[in-house]
Design a protein around this motif. Structure first.
Motif, PDB file in Angstrom:
ATOM      1  N   THR A  44      15.594 112.592 -44.052  1.00 59.71           N
ATOM      2  CA  THR A  44      17.112 112.912 -44.493  1.00 59.71           C
ATOM      3  C   THR A  44      17.033 113.960 -44.432  1.00 59.71           C
ATOM      4  O   THR A  44      16.363 115.533 -43.699  1.00 59.71           O
ATOM      5  N   THR A  45      17.999 114.571 -44.109  1.00 59.42           N
ATOM      6  CA  THR A  45      18.679 116.177 -43.646  1.00 59.42           C
ATOM      7  C   THR A  45      20.471 116.127 -45.049  1.00 59.42           C
ATOM      8  O   THR A  45      20.850 115.495 -45.531  1.00 59.42           O
ATOM      9  N   ASP A  46      20.624 117.848 -44.495  1.00 56.08           N
ATOM     10  CA  ASP A  46      21.820 118.353 -44.518  1.00 56.08           C
ATOM     11  C   ASP A  46      22.941 118.299 -43.315  1.00 56.08           C
ATOM     12  O   ASP A  46      22.137 119.134 -42.329  1.00 56.08           O
ATOM     13  N   ILE A  47      24.039 118.156 -43.170  1.00 55.45           N
ATOM     14  CA  ILE A  47      24.634 118.317 -42.035  1.00 55.45           C
ATOM     15  C   ILE A  47      25.721 119.048 -42.620  1.00 55.45           C
ATOM     16  O   ILE A  47      26.615 118.580 -43.849  1.00 55.45           O
ATOM     17  N   MET A  48      26.567 120.039 -42.161  1.00 53.91           N
ATOM     18  CA  MET A  48      27.218 120.839 -42.379  1.00 53.91           C
ATOM     19  C   MET A  48      28.918 120.939 -41.247  1.00 53.91           C
ATOM     20  O   MET A  48      28.718 120.560 -40.209  1.00 53.91           O
ATOM     21  N   VAL A  49      30.530 120.411 -41.779  1.00 51.74           N
ATOM     22  CA  VAL A  49      31.175 119.924 -41.359  1.00 51.74           C
ATOM     23  C   VAL A  49      31.619 121.576 -41.484  1.00 51.74           C
ATOM     24  O   VAL A  49      32.248 122.320 -42.200  1.00 51.74           O
ATOM     25  N   GLY A  50      32.643 121.979 -40.180  1.00 53.82           N
ATOM     26  CA  GLY A  50      33.566 122.783 -40.250  1.00 53.82           C
ATOM     27  C   GLY A  50      33.067 124.029 -40.263  1.00 53.82           C
ATOM     28  O   GLY A  50      33.474 125.240 -40.763  1.00 53.82           O
ATOM     29  N   PHE A  51      32.093 124.688 -39.348  1.00 50.83           N
ATOM     30  CA  PHE A  51      31.956 125.910 -39.128  1.00 50.83           C
ATOM     31  C   PHE A  51      32.329 126.845 -38.293  1.00 50.83           C
ATOM     32  O   PHE A  51      33.313 125.951 -37.433  1.00 50.83           O
ATOM     33  N   PRO A  52      33.063 127.490 -38.825  1.00 52.98           N
ATOM     34  CA  PRO A  52      33.753 128.683 -38.171  1.00 52.98           C
ATOM     35  C   PRO A  52      33.700 128.555 -36.720  1.00 52.98           C
ATOM     36  O   PRO A  52      32.423 129.107 -35.828  1.00 52.98           O
ATOM     37  N   GLY A  53      34.799 128.461 -35.905  1.00 49.18           N
ATOM     38  CA  GLY A  53      34.595 128.067 -34.376  1.00 49.18           C
ATOM     39  C   GLY A  53      34.585 126.921 -33.939  1.00 49.18           C
ATOM     40  O   GLY A  53      34.224 125.862 -33.015  1.00 49.18           O
ATOM     41  N   GLU A  54      33.944 125.677 -35.062  1.00 43.40           N
ATOM     42  CA  GLU A  54      33.550 124.348 -34.728  1.00 43.40           C
ATOM     43  C   GLU A  54      34.542 123.401 -34.294  1.00 43.40           C
ATOM     44  O   GLU A  54      35.606 123.210 -34.960  1.00 43.40           O
ATOM     45  N   THR A  55      34.581 123.293 -32.628  1.00 42.75           N
ATOM     46  CA  THR A  55      35.534 122.735 -31.860  1.00 42.75           C
ATOM     47  C   THR A  55      35.901 120.912 -32.815  1.00 42.75           C
ATOM     48  O   THR A  55      34.488 120.617 -32.770  1.00 42.75           O
ATOM     49  N   GLU A  56      36.901 120.320 -31.700  1.00 43.04           N
ATOM     50  CA  GLU A  56      37.180 118.801 -31.972  1.00 43.04           C
ATOM     51  C   GLU A  56      35.666 118.408 -31.389  1.00 43.04           C
ATOM     52  O   GLU A  56      35.123 117.232 -31.507  1.00 43.04           O
ATOM     53  N   GLU A  57      35.673 118.797 -30.164  1.00 39.88           N
ATOM     54  CA  GLU A  57      34.226 118.989 -29.056  1.00 39.88           C
ATOM     55  C   GLU A  57      32.677 118.223 -29.691  1.00 39.88           C
ATOM     56  O   GLU A  57      32.157 117.755 -29.498  1.00 39.88           O
ATOM     57  N   GLU A  58      32.656 119.736 -30.170  1.00 46.86           N
ATOM     58  CA  GLU A  58      31.455 120.033 -31.173  1.00 46.86           C
ATOM     59  C   GLU A  58      31.115 118.604 -32.329  1.00 46.86           C
ATOM     60  O   GLU A  58      29.739 118.631 -32.259  1.00 46.86           O
TER      61      GLU A  58
END
Length: 429
Positions: free
Chosen positions: A294-308
Motif C-alpha cells: 500500500t502507499t500514499d501518492i501525491m498529485v499536483g506537486f509544483p511543476g508537475e507537468t501532464e507528462e510527469e
C-alpha cells in the motif's frame, strides 16, 4: 471533572492521545466525547497541511463556544511548528509541543488552580531523548498501536514535520517489551509499531527496526505484528529474509511513494527513484507469500507537468497496489515547495486526483479478487455489519463473514469465496 480529547492526524498522534487519556482517567477525570460539555478539552494537532492548521483553529473555536468556561489545551505538531501563532489564540489555556505531551495533565491542573495561561513548548535538539510513554489500552479491542520512534530528518521539500517533530529518537527495547507484555495481558492480540519516520528506528540507539520487530514477535500473548509507514529505501535483503521467517509478522507493507515520476521525486527531495521503489516491491513479493503493498501518492506537486503525471499514473498501475491513498499537494508555509514556481490550480489537482483514484480503485478491486480461493486466519474487529462481522487477514485484506454468533476479538480460519468493492466475503472453515 470531565475531560474530552480531540485528535487530528496520524496514528502516532492517536497513540499519544491515548496516553493522555489514560493519565487524565487515572488522575480521576471522567472522559467524555468532545461533543459533550467538559471542564477540559485537549486538542492534539496536526500540521502536515495548512488545512490541518485551519481545522485545529476551527475546532478550538467550536469547543470554546460549546463551553466558554472550559480550559482548552492545545498540543502537538501545530503548536511546535508555529509557537507564536498558537500562543496568540486567546481561547487556549495550555500550550505544549510534540516533545512533552505527558506534561499536559500537570499543566492543565496548574491552570485550573491559578487561571494563568501556560505556554511550554521546548525546542527540539540533538540530545533530546524519546518521551517515555506506555499504553495500557485502546478503544479498539483487538489491535494496539505502539509508538516506538519520533522525529524525522529527511526534510522533504513539501513537509514541515522535521521542524515539528525534531530529530530521530527511539524507544528502548526494554521499554518496548514491557509495554507489549502489558498490552498482551490486557487482551490485545495484534500490535502495530508506528513512528514519525519508522524506518529510522534505532539509529540513535545503535539498533535497527528489525530489532523492534523481533522483540514484538517474541512477546508471549502477541499473535500478530504489523509495521506502520516505511520509507522504500530502508530495508535490506537480509532484513526482509528475517522478517519473512517470523511467523507472527504480517506481510503488509505501506511503502510511502508520493510519486512515480523521478523528476517529481527529485523536486520533492525524496531519497530514492522509481527503479529503487520497483526493486523493493519485487523483493517483498519474492520473500513473502501474498503480501500487500500500500502507499500514499501525491498529485499536483509544483511543476508537475501532464507528462510527469502520466508517468506517475503508469508506474502506480504497474506496481498494482493493494490500496493507495491519493491526495493533492497543499501549500505548506515554511517549506521549500511553498516557494516553488508553477503551482497548479485546485481544479487541475482535483482532475488528476480523480483519474489516479479511479485507477487505484481498480487496483484495489483486483487485489481483493486475488484473495478469492484462499483460506486465511482472520482477526475479527467490528461489531455486526450487514448481518455479519468484518476482520482482517495478515496482509490486511478486510473479510466479511455472515454469523449469528459474535465473532469480534476472535482469530478464526476463513475460506474466502468472493469479493465486492468494499471487502472480501468468506465462510468460517
Amino acid at each position: 471533572m470531565r475531560a474530552a480529547f480531540y485528535t487530528l492526524g496520524c496514528k502516532v498522534n492517536q497513540y499519544e492521545t491515548q496516553i493522555m487519556v489514560q493519565q487524565f482517567s487515572s488522575y480521576g477525570y471522567d472522559i467524555v466525547d468532545p461533543s459533550e460539555e467538559a471542564d477540559v478539552y485537549v486538542v492534539n494537532s496536526c500540521t502536515v497541511t495548512s488545512t490541518g492548521d485551519k481545522k485545529t483553529r476551527q475546532i478550538i473555536h467550536r469547543l470554546h463556544r460549546q463551553n466558554p468556561a472550559a480550559a482548552i489545551a492545545l498540543t502537538g505538531c501545530y503548536s511546535q511548528a508555529f509557537p507564536e501563532e498558537v500562543a496568540a489564540m486567546e481561547e487556549v489555556s495550555v500550550l505544549t509541543g510534540t516533545g512533552n505531551k505527558t506534561s499536559v495533565l500537570e499543566h492543565v491542573n496548574t491552570y485550573l488552580k491559578t487561571g494563568r495561561k501556560i505556554v511550554d513548548i521546548p525546542a527540539h535538539d540533538r540530545h533530546e531523548s524519546f518521551e517515555p510513554m506506555k499504553a495500557g489500552g485502546f478503544l479498539e479491542r483487538t489491535r494496539a498501536f505502539v509508538k516506538i520512534e519520533d522525529g524525522c530528518e529527511h526534510f522533504c521539500s513539501y513537509c514541515i514535520i522535521p521542524y515539528a517533530r525534531g530529530f530521530v529518537r527511539s524507544k528502548t527495547l526494554e521499554d518496548l517489551k514491557t509495554e507489549l507484555y502489558q498490552l498482551s495481558l490486557s487482551g490485545f492480540r495484534e500490535v502495530v509499531l508506528v513512528g514519525i519516520d519508522l524506518s529510522s528506528y534505532g539509529k540513535d540507539l545503535g539498533l535497527r527496526l528489525l530489532d523492534a520487530v523481533i522483540t514484538a514477535c517474541t512477546t508471549d500473548g502477541i499473535e500478530r505484528v504489523r509495521l506502520g509507514s516505511l520509507e522504500p529505501d530502508m530495508l535490506t535483503d537480509e532484513e526482509l529474509q528475517t522478517l519473512a521467517s517470523l511467523p507472527k509478522f504480517c506481510p503488509q507493507f505501506h511503502l510511502s511513494m508520493q510519486s512515480g515520476c523521478d523528476a517529481t521525486l527529485k523536486r520533492m527531495n525524496r531519497h530514492y527513484d522509481s527503479a529503487l521503489y520497483r526493486t523493493m516491491v519485487e523483493k517483498i513479493r519474492h520473500y513473502f507469500e501474498n503480501p500487500s503493498i500500500t502507499t500514499d501518492i501525491m498529485v499536483g506537486f509544483p511543476g508537475e507537468t501532464e507528462e510527469e503525471f502520466e508517468q506517475s499514473l503508469a508506474f502506480s498501475k504497474e506496481i498494482a497496489f493493494a490500496k493507495a491513498h491519493i491526495f493533492a499537494y497543499s501549500i505548506r508555509e515554511g517549506t521549500r515547495a511553498a516557494r516553488m514556481e508553477n503551482q497548479l490550480t485546485a481544479a487541475e489537482k482535483e482532475r488528476r486526483s480523480h483519474i489516479l483514484s479511479q485507477a487505484m480503485d481498480e487496483s484495489r478491486q483486483a487485489f481483493l479478487k486475488e484473495q478469492i480461493g484462499r483460506t486465511e486466519e482472520v482477526l475479527f474487529e467490528t461489531d455486526l455489519v450487514d448481518g455479519g462481522y468484518i476482520g482482517y487477514t495478515k496482509n490486511y485484506s478486510p473479510v466479511w463473514v455472515k454469523s449469528e454468533e459474535p465473532l469480534c476479538g476472535q482469530l478464526l480460519s476463513v475460506a474466502i469465496t468472493d469479493a465486492n468493492e468494499k471487502y472480501c466475503i468468506g465462510q468460517l472453515s
